[in-house]
Design a protein around this motif. Structure first.
Motif, PDB file in Angstrom:
ATOM      1  N   ARG A   1       0.834  -1.216   0.000  1.00 38.79           N
ATOM      2  CA  ARG A   1       0.000   0.000   0.000  1.00 38.79           C
ATOM      3  C   ARG A   1       0.860   1.254   0.000  1.00 38.79           C
ATOM      4  NH1 ARG A   1      -5.109  -0.077   4.018  1.00 38.79           N
ATOM      5  NH2 ARG A   1      -5.197   2.018   3.087  1.00 38.79           N
ATOM      6  N   ASP A   2       1.895   1.216   0.805  1.00 44.75           N
ATOM      7  CA  ASP A   2       2.774   2.377   0.899  1.00 44.75           C
ATOM      8  C   ASP A   2       3.449   2.671  -0.453  1.00 44.75           C
ATOM      9  OD1 ASP A   2       4.315   4.392   2.402  1.00 44.75           O
ATOM     10  OD2 ASP A   2       6.003   3.076   1.850  1.00 44.75           O
ATOM     11  N   ALA A   3       3.927   1.614  -1.098  1.00 44.81           N
ATOM     12  CA  ALA A   3       4.575   1.804  -2.405  1.00 44.81           C
ATOM     13  C   ALA A   3       3.573   2.355  -3.417  1.00 44.81           C
ATOM     14  CB  ALA A   3       5.153   0.476  -2.900  1.00 44.81           C
ATOM     15  N   LEU A   4       2.362   1.841  -3.392  1.00 46.66           N
ATOM     16  CA  LEU A   4       1.336   2.315  -4.331  1.00 46.66           C
ATOM     17  C   LEU A   4       1.043   3.798  -4.123  1.00 46.66           C
ATOM     18  CD1 LEU A   4      -1.168  -0.695  -4.157  1.00 46.66           C
ATOM     19  CD2 LEU A   4       0.198  -0.014  -6.161  1.00 46.66           C
TER      20      LEU A   4
ATOM     21  N   PHE B   1      -6.057  -4.673 -13.680  1.00 43.51           N
ATOM     22  CA  PHE B   1      -6.135  -3.306 -14.206  1.00 43.51           C
ATOM     23  C   PHE B   1      -6.953  -2.480 -13.232  1.00 43.51           C
ATOM     24  CE2 PHE B   1      -8.143  -0.262 -17.417  1.00 43.51           C
ATOM     25  CZ  PHE B   1      -7.033   0.562 -17.449  1.00 43.51           C
ATOM     26  N   GLY B   2      -6.483  -1.323 -12.904  1.00 45.82           N
ATOM     27  CA  GLY B   2      -7.215  -0.481 -11.978  1.00 45.82           C
ATOM     28  C   GLY B   2      -6.586   0.888 -11.884  1.00 45.82           C
ATOM     29  N   ALA B   3      -6.746   1.495 -10.738  1.00 47.23           N
ATOM     30  CA  ALA B   3      -6.205   2.834 -10.531  1.00 47.23           C
ATOM     31  C   ALA B   3      -5.967   3.030  -9.039  1.00 47.23           C
ATOM     32  CB  ALA B   3      -7.175   3.884 -11.058  1.00 47.23           C
ATOM     33  N   VAL B   4      -5.007   3.909  -8.741  1.00 43.46           N
ATOM     34  CA  VAL B   4      -4.673   4.225  -7.347  1.00 43.46           C
ATOM     35  C   VAL B   4      -4.913   5.717  -7.153  1.00 43.46           C
ATOM     36  CG1 VAL B   4      -2.819   4.267  -5.637  1.00 43.46           C
ATOM     37  CG2 VAL B   4      -2.963   2.362  -7.273  1.00 43.46           C
ATOM     38  N   ARG B   5      -5.699   6.044  -6.109  1.00 42.83           N
ATOM     39  CA  ARG B   5      -6.021   7.445  -5.834  1.00 42.83           C
ATOM     40  C   ARG B   5      -4.773   8.227  -5.469  1.00 42.83           C
ATOM     41  NH1 ARG B   5     -10.023   4.870  -2.998  1.00 42.83           N
ATOM     42  NH2 ARG B   5      -8.758   4.972  -1.120  1.00 42.83           N
ATOM     43  N   ARG B   6      -4.798   9.514  -5.816  1.00 38.30           N
ATOM     44  CA  ARG B   6      -3.712  10.384  -5.369  1.00 38.30           C
ATOM     45  C   ARG B   6      -4.165  11.091  -4.109  1.00 38.30           C
ATOM     46  NH1 ARG B   6      -3.010  12.284 -10.955  1.00 38.30           N
ATOM     47  NH2 ARG B   6      -1.612  10.710 -11.754  1.00 38.30           N
ATOM     48  N   GLY B   7      -3.348  10.973  -3.072  1.00 36.24           N
ATOM     49  CA  GLY B   7      -3.696  11.624  -1.821  1.00 36.24           C
ATOM     50  C   GLY B   7      -3.742  13.121  -2.011  1.00 36.24           C
ATOM     51  N   SER B   8      -2.600  13.748  -1.820  1.00 36.03           N
ATOM     52  CA  SER B   8      -2.542  15.202  -1.970  1.00 36.03           C
ATOM     53  C   SER B   8      -1.727  15.495  -3.218  1.00 36.03           C
ATOM     54  CB  SER B   8      -1.873  15.824  -0.739  1.00 36.03           C
ATOM     55  OG  SER B   8      -0.688  15.115  -0.448  1.00 36.03           O
TER      56      SER B   8
ATOM     57  N   ARG C   1       2.961   6.125  -2.769  1.00 34.79           N
ATOM     58  CA  ARG C   1       4.101   6.953  -3.195  1.00 34.79           C
ATOM     59  C   ARG C   1       4.193   6.988  -4.723  1.00 34.79           C
ATOM     60  NH1 ARG C   1       8.890   4.849  -1.847  1.00 34.79           N
ATOM     61  NH2 ARG C   1       8.045   2.871  -1.122  1.00 34.79           N
ATOM     62  N   ALA C   2       3.925   5.842  -5.348  1.00 34.23           N
ATOM     63  CA  ALA C   2       4.018   5.780  -6.808  1.00 34.23           C
ATOM     64  C   ALA C   2       2.931   6.625  -7.458  1.00 34.23           C
ATOM     65  CB  ALA C   2       3.915   4.334  -7.280  1.00 34.23           C
ATOM     66  N   ALA C   3       1.738   6.609  -6.891  1.00 35.28           N
ATOM     67  CA  ALA C   3       0.616   7.340  -7.494  1.00 35.28           C
ATOM     68  C   ALA C   3       0.817   8.844  -7.438  1.00 35.28           C
ATOM     69  CB  ALA C   3      -0.694   6.959  -6.807  1.00 35.28           C
TER      70      ALA C   3
END
Ligand code: AMP
Ligand code: MG
Length: 433
Positions: free
Chosen positions: A250-253, A302-309, A255-257
């Protein structure tokens, strides 16, 4: 390894359907930001604006031979002798050609006004005329009768002023850069590069250069995928190896997003106990786990990862980064990248997403056992123009992908007998697509 059968009652997804969903699902992430780059630095970039020519290329009639420029009508018979009235190296613009004379001329020089033919020097004989002050450049004997227009490259025969020479949406090849330069374009407007994060999952992975512990293997996908992304013109952020743990994934995702348009991972995409990508991506965004009717390949997410800030530097478009999870087996990873990730990258850049057109070629092998899935066999073109098969088609045998120069796209349920025509996809067209 965990590769469970498809969920009972759910058919495998066809590859065509998967590619269509990838293309449609990437449409929200189409890159719009552009930049002006030096034509020197634009190799592989996607043109964001048409390139038009303000000039004719070539800008004037010029000679394609070293020889003599003349009026064809001044040489009615072989052996005619003409005085040489001027000497024109490339880059020099001469005076209008005096009637009844010839101009010594060199390849690339503008043909003087009045001349309508060039005779190559091999068909001429220079006569020195030493001491004749009225003929400082001597005379020339023309041994053939010239045809009007011969050896003259016409003004605008390559490009006419006002013509569009390159259209937006073109991936810039070396020859496209040359054409842009030939019309004087010193800079080009291109799409910004896709920003792509890549990481590998798997506690068994170690990096080359490190000692191989019992139970470990070297991480090959990191190199293959990073190379494929670079070859496709992406800005790659390499997140290395992520441990098989939910929190770490989760952490890597996250940071990557934050700073990327797309996240590509390898491994952990089946739905076994040690496959943490699904719960991790689900917690940080959305994911569909597919079983594609292809071999090698099959599991793909296939999907997407939200961007925090989306503070400083976050990739511009959309509040999320796309996610593609590739299978861990090295050949599966490679093949699903060139088919599936390439589709996503192309959709993001507004490029056509269809696969390259396959070449119909003859098989020099038998493939007696038809598979239920569409297969991508590693093959090589032989001297006879027929396809040889690599003898081990296992999805773990990366040697096959290096030995091969292409893939046979073999439909589900299809046997191949020596001599059959099959569909060949050159790797040169799939890599860096
Ligand atoms: P997985 O998809 O995680 O179940 O992995 C499938 C197979 O691919 C396993 O044999 C893994 O050891 C292998 N594998 C996964 N990731 C990599 C990698 N980065 N490099 C080489 N092999 C890998
Ligand atoms: Mg794994």
């Amino acid at each position: 390894m965990n590769t469970p059968a498809a969920t009972p009652g759910r058919a495998l997804l066809s590859l065509d359907e998967a590619l269509a969903r990838l293309a449609a699902g990437s449409a929200t992430q189409v890159l719009t930001a552009t930049e002006q780059v030096s034509t020197f630095e634009a190799l592989g970039r996607v043109l964001a604006a048409d390139v038009r020519s303000a000039l004719d290329v070539p800008p004037a009639d010029n000679t394609s031979m070293d020889g003599y420029a003349m009026r064809a009508a001044d040489v009615p018979a072989a052996g005619t002798v003409l005085p040489v009235s001027q000497r024109l190296p490339a880059g020099v613009v001469g005076a209008p050609l005096a009637p009844g004379t010839a101009a010594r001329i060199f390849t690339g020089a503008q043909v003087p006004a009045g001349a309508d033919a060039v005779v190559m020097q091999e068909e001429c004989e220079a006569i020195a005329d030493e001491g004749n002050a009225s003929q400082p450049l001597g005379r020339v004997r023309v041994r053939t009768v010239p045809a009007s227009g011969q050896w003259i490259r016409r003004r605008g025969e390559d490009v006419h002023a006002g013509a569009t020479v390159l259209v937006r949406g073109t991936r810039l090849t070396p020859q496209a850069l040359g054409l842009a330069a030939s019309v004087g374009a010193g800079t080009l407007q291109v799409l910004r590069r896709p920003r792509v994060a890549v990481f590998s999952t798997g506690d068994e992975l170690v990096m080359p250069g490190e000692a191989l512990k019992p139970g470990a293997i070297y991480n090959s996908n990191r190199f293959t995928l990073r190379g494929l992304l670079q070859a496709a013109g992406c800005n790659v952020s390499d997140f290395g190896i992520v441990p098989d743990r939910l929190d770490a994934t989760r952490d890597a995702l996250r940071r990557a997003a934050a700073h990327n348009d797309l996240i590509v991972t390898s491994g952990g995409v089946s739905v076994g106990e040690e496959d943490h990508l699904r719960p991790a991506v689900l917690a940080e965004g959305r994911i569909e786990n597919w079983q594609i009717a292809m071999k090698p390949g099959k599991p793909l997410a296939f999907g997407a990862v939200r961007r925090g800030s989306p503070e400083g530097g976050a990739a511009g478009e959309g509040g999320e980064a796309l996610f593609v999870g590739l299978p861990g087996n090295p050949v599966s990873s490679f093949v699903t990248f060139v088919l599936c990730v390439s589709t996503v990258l192309r959709a993001m850049q507004g490029l056509p997403t269809g696969l390259p057109r396959p070449l119909p070629l003859r098989a020099a092998f038998d493939w007696p056992r038809a598979d239920k899935r569409r297969e991508f066999l590693r093959v090589r073109l032989n001297e006879a123009g027929e396809l040889e098969l690599f003898d081990n088609q296992s999805s773990g045998v990366l040697t096959s992908a290096v030995w091969a120069d292409g893939l046979v796209d073999n439909p589900a349920g299809q046997r191949i007998a020596r001599g059959d025509t099959v569909r060949y996809l050159p790797l040169a067209e799939l890599v860096a697509r």
